[in-house]
Design a protein around this motif. Structure first.
Motif, PDB file in Angstrom:
ATOM      1  N   GLU A   1      31.921 -10.619   8.541  1.00 45.94           N
ATOM      2  CA  GLU A   1      33.004 -10.909   9.495  1.00 45.94           C
ATOM      3  C   GLU A   1      32.814 -12.272  10.146  1.00 45.94           C
ATOM      4  OE1 GLU A   1      35.311  -8.697  13.214  1.00 45.94           O
ATOM      5  OE2 GLU A   1      33.332  -7.997  12.573  1.00 45.94           O
ATOM      6  N   LEU A   2      31.587 -12.581  10.565  1.00 41.13           N
ATOM      7  CA  LEU A   2      31.306 -13.866  11.191  1.00 41.13           C
ATOM      8  C   LEU A   2      31.372 -14.993  10.163  1.00 41.13           C
ATOM      9  CD1 LEU A   2      30.510 -15.433  13.700  1.00 41.13           C
ATOM     10  CD2 LEU A   2      28.107 -14.918  13.212  1.00 41.13           C
TER      11      LEU A   2
ATOM     12  N   LEU B   1      33.363 -15.190   7.595  1.00 38.62           N
ATOM     13  CA  LEU B   1      34.773 -15.521   7.368  1.00 38.62           C
ATOM     14  C   LEU B   1      35.323 -16.375   8.509  1.00 38.62           C
ATOM     15  CD1 LEU B   1      36.105 -12.136   5.955  1.00 38.62           C
ATOM     16  CD2 LEU B   1      35.712 -14.257   4.698  1.00 38.62           C
ATOM     17  N   LYS B   2      34.892 -16.088   9.743  1.00 42.17           N
ATOM     18  CA  LYS B   2      35.347 -16.906  10.877  1.00 42.17           C
ATOM     19  C   LYS B   2      34.821 -18.341  10.760  1.00 42.17           C
ATOM     20  CE  LYS B   2      35.964 -13.108  14.164  1.00 42.17           C
ATOM     21  NZ  LYS B   2      35.526 -12.491  15.437  1.00 42.17           N
TER      22      LYS B   2
ATOM     23  N   TYR C   1      43.146  -9.365   6.730  1.00 44.01           N
ATOM     24  CA  TYR C   1      42.598  -8.360   5.825  1.00 44.01           C
ATOM     25  C   TYR C   1      42.530  -7.016   6.520  1.00 44.01           C
ATOM     26  CZ  TYR C   1      38.459  -9.767   8.477  1.00 44.01           C
ATOM     27  OH  TYR C   1      37.593 -10.084   9.492  1.00 44.01           O
TER      28      TYR C   1
ATOM     29  N   PRO D   1      40.163  -4.085   7.493  1.00 49.29           N
ATOM     30  CA  PRO D   1      38.705  -3.946   7.645  1.00 49.29           C
ATOM     31  C   PRO D   1      38.087  -2.913   6.720  1.00 49.29           C
ATOM     32  CG  PRO D   1      39.793  -4.019   9.793  1.00 49.29           C
ATOM     33  CD  PRO D   1      40.894  -3.912   8.770  1.00 49.29           C
TER      34      PRO D   1
ATOM     35  N   LEU E   1      36.907  -4.565   3.219  1.00 53.10           N
ATOM     36  CA  LEU E   1      35.734  -5.435   3.179  1.00 53.10           C
ATOM     37  C   LEU E   1      34.537  -4.768   3.837  1.00 53.10           C
ATOM     38  CD1 LEU E   1      37.381  -8.835   4.188  1.00 53.10           C
ATOM     39  CD2 LEU E   1      37.001  -7.927   1.899  1.00 53.10           C
ATOM     40  N   GLU E   2      33.347  -5.123   3.346  1.00 55.51           N
ATOM     41  CA  GLU E   2      32.094  -4.672   3.968  1.00 55.51           C
ATOM     42  C   GLU E   2      31.718  -5.697   5.036  1.00 55.51           C
ATOM     43  OE1 GLU E   2      28.960  -3.581   1.229  1.00 55.51           O
ATOM     44  OE2 GLU E   2      30.430  -3.329  -0.381  1.00 55.51           O
ATOM     45  N   LEU E   3      32.294  -5.538   6.206  1.00 58.86           N
ATOM     46  CA  LEU E   3      32.149  -6.561   7.254  1.00 58.86           C
ATOM     47  C   LEU E   3      30.730  -6.653   7.791  1.00 58.86           C
ATOM     48  CD1 LEU E   3      35.488  -5.966   9.190  1.00 58.86           C
ATOM     49  CD2 LEU E   3      34.968  -7.735   7.492  1.00 58.86           C
ATOM     50  N   ASP E   4      29.935  -5.592   7.657  1.00 59.46           N
ATOM     51  CA  ASP E   4      28.555  -5.614   8.168  1.00 59.46           C
ATOM     52  C   ASP E   4      27.563  -6.197   7.160  1.00 59.46           C
ATOM     53  OD1 ASP E   4      29.453  -4.421  10.480  1.00 59.46           O
ATOM     54  OD2 ASP E   4      29.105  -2.378   9.743  1.00 59.46           O
TER      55      ASP E   4
END
Length: 594
Positions: free
Chosen positions: A38-39, A41-42, A54, A56, A59-62
Motif C-alpha cells: 500500500e505504501l 503504491l503511494k 483498486y 483492497p 491486492l495483498e496490501l500487507d
C-alpha cells in the motif's frame, strides 16, 4: 468546412490514447525498502504523478516490497511489483488496478467402466484443437486445463478396447465431469474349419451266390492286372507361414523401437487414441517438449521445426531438425536434419541428413546422407551416401556410395563394392567389386596362354558388366614372367542354353624372382567363345590382343610368330621395351547357375 469539423474530432480521439500511453511510458526512479504494498503504491503515485484506484481485496496490501529502479517505465515497474495476476486500465493520469481476467479453466472428474462401475486408469482425455491432454491415474481421476477463449470444445475420452466418448463443453469455468465408457464389442470370428459331415457309403455285395458258383463249369479265367502309371511327384515348398512369421516379428520389433523413442505418457496416448489429429505447424525442443505437447506421435503437421530433436505422427510438407527428426508414420515433402532422419511407415520426397536416413517402411524420392541410407521396405528413386546404402527389399532406382547393398536390385548401383541378392534383367551394378547371388554372373576360370602356363581368374557381377580378378604363374620357365596379378572388366552374351561369348579387358603387373623395383605391365583384350559341357562346367577359347611393357632385359618376345611391333621407348619416365602381339588362351570355367 468538413476539414474544420474533422480536425477537432481527431484531437479528442487521439489525445486520450496519447495520455494513456504517456502515463505508462513515464520513466521513474524509485527505491522501496521493505515497505508494504500500500505504501509502495503511494510512493509510485508521487514519483510518477499518477493516481491508483483498486479494490483492497484484490491486492495483498500487507505484502512487503523491496524494489529499486533507475529510470524505468511505470509499465515495467508495475509488472514487476504486481505480477501477471493484476491488470490495469489507464484514463489520463488515473490508473485502475484490477484482477487479470482468467485465461484457463479446469475440468476434473472420474472415468468408470459403464458395466462394472470400476474406475479405469490410463484413459486418454484430450481436446483435438489445442492438443491439451491428460491421463487418468490409478483411481480413474483426471484433471485437464483448457483455454477460456476456445470457441468450440469437444472433450474426448479414449481408451483401448473401449468406445470413444465425445463430451461437448459449454461452460468456461472450473467444473466436475465424470463419465462412463462402454467396452467395444468385437465381432466373433470362427477360427476352426467347418467341414461337412461325411456319410458312410453303402457297398453292394457283388459276390456270386453259392448256387451260381456250383453250377458254373467254366474254366478259371485269368485276372487282368491294370498297368500302374507312376507319376513323379513335384515337391512344392510352402514358405507362407515362415514369411508371415518373419513379417510379424519385424513389425513387433519396429513398433517396440518406435515406442522406445516415446515417453511413457506418449506411449499410453498412442495406444489409446485412434484419431488422426492435425496442427499446421509444430515447434519442438526435444521429442517430449514441443507445441504438439504429449500427443506428438498421433498428430499430423504440415511444417515441423525441431530445435534439437522432435517426434511427430506425420509431416506433409517440410521438417527441419537441428539434430534429429523422428516420424511415427508418414513423411511427404522435404526432411532435413543435422544428424538423423527416421520415418516409421513411408517416405516420399527429399531426405537430407548429415549422418543417416532410416526409413522403416517404404520410400520414394531422393535420400542423401553423409554416411548411411537404409530402406527396410521397397524403395524407389535415388540413394546417395558417403559410405553405405542399404535396401533390404527391392530398390527401383539408383544407389551411389562406396558400399551398396540391395536385396533385389531393379536399377543401377554405382560404388566401390556392390552386393545384391537378386536382380531384374536390366539391372546393372558398376564398381570395383560387384556380386549378385541370384541371376548374377560368376566364373572361376583356369586357363593357359602363350605368356603364362597357368592363369586363374574369378569373374563376378552381371553378364552386361563384370569384374575380373586374375593371377598367373609360369613356374620359372625361361623367357616368361615368374608371376603376376591383374584386374579387369568384361561383358558377355548368350546364343542359347550352352553357347556364349565374352569380351574381356585385363591389366596385369608381373615380377621376376628377387626383383620388385620394376614391375612389367601387360594389357590384354580377349574375345572368348564358351560352350557349356554341363550346367556348371564350360570350355572356352579366346584370341587375344596384347601390349606388354618390360623392364626386365632377360625377357624377349621378339620370337613370337604373331608379333605386331617391338620397340624401345620411354614409359613412365623409364627406358622400357614394348611389344604388341596377337595371342590366345584356352581353358575351363566353373559357372554359376543362371
Amino acid at each position: 468546412m468538413k476539414k474544420l469539423i474533422t480536425i477537432p474530432l481527431l484531437f479528442f480521439i487521439v489525445f486520450p490514447a496519447r495520455a494513456q500511453s504517456s502515463s505508462l511510458e513515464k520513466r521513474v526512479s524509485i527505491n522501496i525498502s521493505n515497505q508494504p504494498l500500500e505504501l509502495a503504491l503511494k510512493m509510485l503515485e508521487k514519483e510518477a504523478e499518477v493516481h491508483f484506484s483498486y479494490n483492497p481485496r484484490v491486492l495483498e496490501l500487507d505484502k512487503n516490497i523491496n524494489y529499486k529502479a533507475e529510470s524505468r517505465t511505470l509499465d515495467h515497474i508495475l509488472n514487476e511489483i504486481l505480477g501477471p495476476s493484476i491488470s490495469y486500465k489507464v484514463h489520463g493520469t488515473h490508473i485502475i488496478l484490477q484482477k487479470a481476467p482468467k485465461r484457463d479453466f479446469y475440468i476434473s472428474g472420474y472415468v468408470r467402466d459403464g458395466e462394472s462401475g470400476q474406475e479405469i486408469k490410463n484413459v486418454s482425455i484430450y481436446e483435438p484443437q489445442t492438443l491439451a491432454s491428460a491421463l487418468t491415474n490409478t483411481h480413474g481421476f483426471y484433471k485437464i486445463k483448457l483455454p477460456v477463449q476456445q470457441k468450440d470444445i469437444d472433450l474426448k475420452f479414449s481408451k483401448k478396447d473401449y468406445d470413444l466418448l465425445i463430451q461437448p463443453i459449454n461452460n468456461r469455468s472450473d467444473q466436475k465431469l465424470s463419465v462412463e465408457l462402454q467396452k467395444t464389442i468385437k465381432p466373433k470370428v470362427l477360427t476352426a474349419e467347418v467341414s461337412a459331415i461325411k456319410t458312410p457309403q453303402v457297398k453292394l455285395d457283388t459276390t456270386p451266390k453259392i448256387e451260381e458258383r456250383l453250377s458254373s463249369n467254366s474254366k478259371p479265367q485269368p485276372v487282368p492286372v491294370p498297368e500302374m502309371e507312376v507319376k513323379e511327384k513335384k515337391v512344392n515348398i510352402d514358405l507362407s507361414e515362415e514369411l508371415a512369421f518373419i513379417d510379424t516379428t519385424y513389425q513387433k520389433g519396429k513398433d517396440h523401437f518406435l515406442n522406445w523413442l516415446m515417453t511413457t505418457k506418449q506411449n499410453l496416448h498412442f495406444r489409446n487414441i485412434q484419431d488422426s489429429l492435425y496442427k499446421p505447424i509444430q515447434v519442438s525442443f526435444l521429442p517430449f517438449l514441443g507445441t504438439n505437447l504429449r500427443l506428438g506421435p498421433v498428430v499430423t503437421n504440415d511444417i515441423s521445426v525441431n530445435i534439437i530433436a522432435g517426434y511427430t505422427g506425420s509431416v506433409r510438407k517440410l521438417e527441419v531438425g537441428g539434430v534429429a527428426n523422428f516420424i511415427r508414420k508418414d513423411m511427404t515433402g522435404v526432411q532435413a536434419a543435422g544428424t538423423l532422419n527416421l520415418t516409421g511407415r513411408s517416405f516420399a520426397g527429399v531426405q537430407a541428413a548429415g549422418a543417416a536416413n532410416i526409413n522403416l517402411g517404404t520410400s520414394s524420392g531422393i535420400m542423401a546422407a553423409g554416411a548411411t541410407n537404409i530402406s527396410v521396405k521397397d524403395s524407389k528413386g535415388l540413394q546417395a551416401a558417403g559410405s553405405l546404402n542399404v535396401a533390404l527389399s527391392e530398390i527401383r532406382g539408383t544407389q551411389i556410395a562406396p558400399f551398396n547393398y540391395a536385396t533385389r536390385l531393379n536399377g543401377l548401383q554405382i560404388g566401390v563394392f556392390n552386393i545384391a541378392y537378386d536382380r531384374t534383367r536390366n539391372s546393372l551394378p558398376i564398381g570395383f567389386f560387384s556380386y549378385v547371388h541370384k541371376n548374377g554372373y560368376r566364373r572361376l576360370e583356369f586357363n593357359a596362354s602363350e605368356l603364362n602356363n597357368t592363369e586363374i581368374s574369378f569373374k563376378t557381377g552381371v553378364p552386361k558388366f563384370y569384374n575380373i580378378f586374375n593371377t598367373s604363374f609360369s613356374y620359372g620357365r625361361p623367357n616368361k614372367p615368374l608371376a603376376g596379378v591383374g584386374y579387369g572388366l568384361g561383358t558377355s552374351w548368350k546364343y542359347g542354353e550352352r553357347l556364349g561369348s565374352n569380351l574381356d579387358i585385363l591389366s596385369s603387373v608381373y615380377f621376376q624372382e628377387g626383383e620388385f623395383s620394376y614391375l612389367d605391365q601387360h594389357y590384354r583384350a580377349s574375345l572368348g567363345f564358351e560352350y557349356k559341357v554341363f550346367d556348371r562346367l564350360a570350355v572356352f577359347v579366346a584370341p587375344t590382343l596384347n601390349f606388354y611393357v618390360g623392364y626386365d632385359e632377360s625377357l624377349d618376345f621378339s620370337s613370337y610368330k604373331l608379333l605386331l611391333s617391338e620397340r624401345t621407348s620411354r614409359w613412365l619416365g623409364e627406358n622400357a621395351r614394348t611389344y604388341t602381339w596377337l595371342g590366345y588362351k584356352f581353358g575351363l570355367r566353373l559357372c554359376n547357375k543362371s
